[in-house]
Design an enzyme around this catalytic site. Structure first.
Site, PDB file in Angstrom:
ATOM      1  N   MET A   1      14.269  -5.834 -13.139  1.00 52.86           N
ATOM      2  CA  MET A   1      14.160  -5.233 -14.265  1.00 52.86           C
ATOM      3  C   MET A   1      13.286  -5.346 -15.218  1.00 52.86           C
ATOM      4  O   MET A   1      12.502  -4.333 -15.841  1.00 52.86           O
ATOM      5  CB  MET A   1      15.723  -5.387 -15.065  1.00 52.86           C
ATOM      6  CG  MET A   1      16.804  -4.949 -14.515  1.00 52.86           C
ATOM      7  SD  MET A   1      16.924  -3.396 -13.844  1.00 52.86           S
ATOM      8  CE  MET A   1      16.970  -2.244 -15.398  1.00 52.86           C
TER       9      MET A   1
ATOM     10  N   THR B   1      18.690 -12.984 -16.927  1.00 55.13           N
ATOM     11  CA  THR B   1      19.823 -12.790 -16.117  1.00 55.13           C
ATOM     12  C   THR B   1      21.119 -12.724 -17.308  1.00 55.13           C
ATOM     13  O   THR B   1      21.070 -13.224 -18.097  1.00 55.13           O
ATOM     14  CB  THR B   1      20.024 -13.902 -15.067  1.00 55.13           C
ATOM     15  OG1 THR B   1      20.989 -13.537 -14.291  1.00 55.13           O
ATOM     16  CG2 THR B   1      20.263 -15.334 -15.988  1.00 55.13           C
TER      17      THR B   1
ATOM     18  N   HIS C   1      20.548  -0.334 -22.306  1.00 57.06           N
ATOM     19  CA  HIS C   1      20.522  -0.697 -20.876  1.00 57.06           C
ATOM     20  C   HIS C   1      19.904   0.145 -20.141  1.00 57.06           C
ATOM     21  O   HIS C   1      20.267   1.478 -19.704  1.00 57.06           O
ATOM     22  CB  HIS C   1      22.055  -0.557 -20.702  1.00 57.06           C
ATOM     23  CG  HIS C   1      22.655  -0.511 -19.190  1.00 57.06           C
ATOM     24  ND1 HIS C   1      23.812  -0.323 -18.792  1.00 57.06           N
ATOM     25  CD2 HIS C   1      21.979  -1.603 -18.270  1.00 57.06           C
ATOM     26  CE1 HIS C   1      23.658  -0.814 -17.496  1.00 57.06           C
ATOM     27  NE2 HIS C   1      22.899  -1.303 -17.116  1.00 57.06           N
TER      28      HIS C   1
ATOM     29  N   ASP D   1       7.359 -14.899 -18.243  1.00 56.11           N
ATOM     30  CA  ASP D   1       8.547 -15.775 -17.587  1.00 56.11           C
ATOM     31  C   ASP D   1       8.026 -17.120 -17.421  1.00 56.11           C
ATOM     32  O   ASP D   1       7.199 -17.491 -18.316  1.00 56.11           O
ATOM     33  CB  ASP D   1       8.638 -14.972 -16.195  1.00 56.11           C
ATOM     34  CG  ASP D   1      10.006 -15.029 -15.549  1.00 56.11           C
ATOM     35  OD1 ASP D   1      10.709 -16.354 -15.470  1.00 56.11           O
ATOM     36  OD2 ASP D   1      10.588 -14.173 -15.282  1.00 56.11           O
TER      37      ASP D   1
END
Length: 281
Positions: free
Chosen positions: A12, A88, A137, A31
Site C-alpha cells: 500500500m 500493518t 482507506h 520504512d
C-alpha cells in the site's frame, strides 16, 4: 504541491507513494531498512512501466522516482506537511508509530491513517493532537483505484478534513464520507466475504478456484474473493478480520483457521509468490 511523507513501504505504501509522485508531489518514503526501501523503488519503477499495459496512463518511471526520497526511520518525516501512514493492521504497531510521529512532526502536520479496520479515534488517541488525525482507506492498487473512504475521528478538525480533501483531489481520488466504525464500509463487508470463502476451502466444500469462478461467472465480479485475498495479502486479511472480531465481539467475524495457518506459513499471496494461488516470480 504538498511535501508528503509516506510511512510504510509495503504494497500500500508503494502504491500511495507512486500515486503522489506521478501527480507532482515530493514524497519521503520511510520504512525500517534500506533493503525494504530499495525494493520499494524497484516496485514503483516496475508499476510505472506497466501502467499503460494495465490500462492506465503512460508514465515516466525516472520522473516519478526523482520525486521520491527514501529514508530509514520516522525522524525523516519531520518536515512533511502531511504524513500518510500505511503500517500493518496491528494496533500495537499503529499506536507506537503514531506516538513517535506525534513527537517528531510539527503540530500542524496532518496524519492520514491508511487503515482497513482500526477505528480512527483509537489511532488518534496515541498522540497529543487528535484533531490532526484522519482516516483514508485507499484501495489496492492505489494508482488505479479512483475512490477512497474518508473517515474523520471524533476530534478531527474541519481544517484537517479540508486539507485531506485537497490532497485527495490532487491525487485524482473521489472521497466517500464514512463514519468512524471498525471496518468502515468496504472491509466490514469484504472481510466477511473473504473469511467465509476461506472457510469453504478449509472445510473442503470447494477449491479456491471453484469459489472464485462462482463469483466471477455468476455475479460478474472481475476477481473472486480469494484472488482478492491474494492481492491484498492473506496476512492483512487475517489482521483485519481479527480487528473486526475484537471490536464487535461478534462470532460472525471469527477468523478462519486456514487464514492463520497460511499467515504462519508465509503464504501471503502475490507479495510472497504463493497464497491461495501460486504466482510466477
Amino acid at each position: 504541491m504538498t511535501a508528503v511523507g509516506v510511512l510504510g513501504a509495503g504494497v500500500m505504501g508503494v502504491g500511495v507513494a507512486q500515486n503522489l509522485a506521478q501527480c507532482g508531489h515530493d514524497v519521503t518514503l520511510v520504512d525500517t531498512g534500506e533493503q525494504i526501501l530499495a525494493g520499494a523503488r524497484d516496485a514503483i519503477a516496475r508499476s510505472a512501466r506497466m501502467s499503460r499495459l494495465m490500462g492506465g496512463p503512460a508514465l515516466d518511471p525516472d520522473a516519478i522516482l526523482a520525486r521520491v526520497t527514501t529514508a530509514v526511520g520516522v525522524p525523516a518525516l519531520a518536515k512533511a506537511e502531511i504524513v500518510i501512514e500505511n503500517v500493518t493492521e496491528n494496533w500495537d504497531i499503529k499506536r507506537a508509530v503514531h506516538a513517535e510521529m506525534d513527537q517528531v512532526c510539527g503540530p500542524d502536520t496532518v496524519f492520514i491513517a491508511n487503515t482497513s479496520a482500526i477505528p480512527i479515534t483509537r489511532i488518534a488517541s496515541a498522540g497529543r493532537h487528535p484533531e490532526r488525525v484522519i482516516g483514508v482507506h485507499f484501495m489496492n492498487p492505489v494508482p488505479a483505484k479512483p475512490v477512497v473512504e474518508l473517515i474523520p475521528g471524533v476530534h478531527t478538525s474541519p481544517r484537517t478534513i479540508e486539507r485531506t480533501r485537497e490532497l485527495l483531489d490532487s491525487m485524482g481520488k473521489r472521497a466517500v464520507d464514512v463514519k468512524d466504525a471498525s471496518g468502515f464500509v468496504s472491509n466490514r463487508v469484504l472481510m466477511l466475504t473473504v473469511n467465509e470463502a476461506a472457510y469453504l476451502v478449509h472445510e473442503g466444500v470447494a477449491t479456491a478456484d471453484a469459489v472464485d469462478e462462482v463469483f466471477r461467472g455468476c455475479f460478474g465480479h472481475p476477481m473472486g474473493p480469494l484472488e482478492t485475498a491474494d492481492l491484498i495479502g492473506v496476512d492483512t486479511i487475517l489482521y483485519s478480520v481479527e480487528v473486526l472480531y475484537e471490536h464487535y465481539a461478534d462470532c460472525k467475524y471469527r477468523p478462519c483457521p486456514l487464514l492463520k495457518q497460511m499467515t504462519d506459513a508465509g503464504l501471503h499471496g502475490r507479495k510472497s509468490g504463493r497464497g491461495f494461488y501460486t504466482y510466477a516470480s
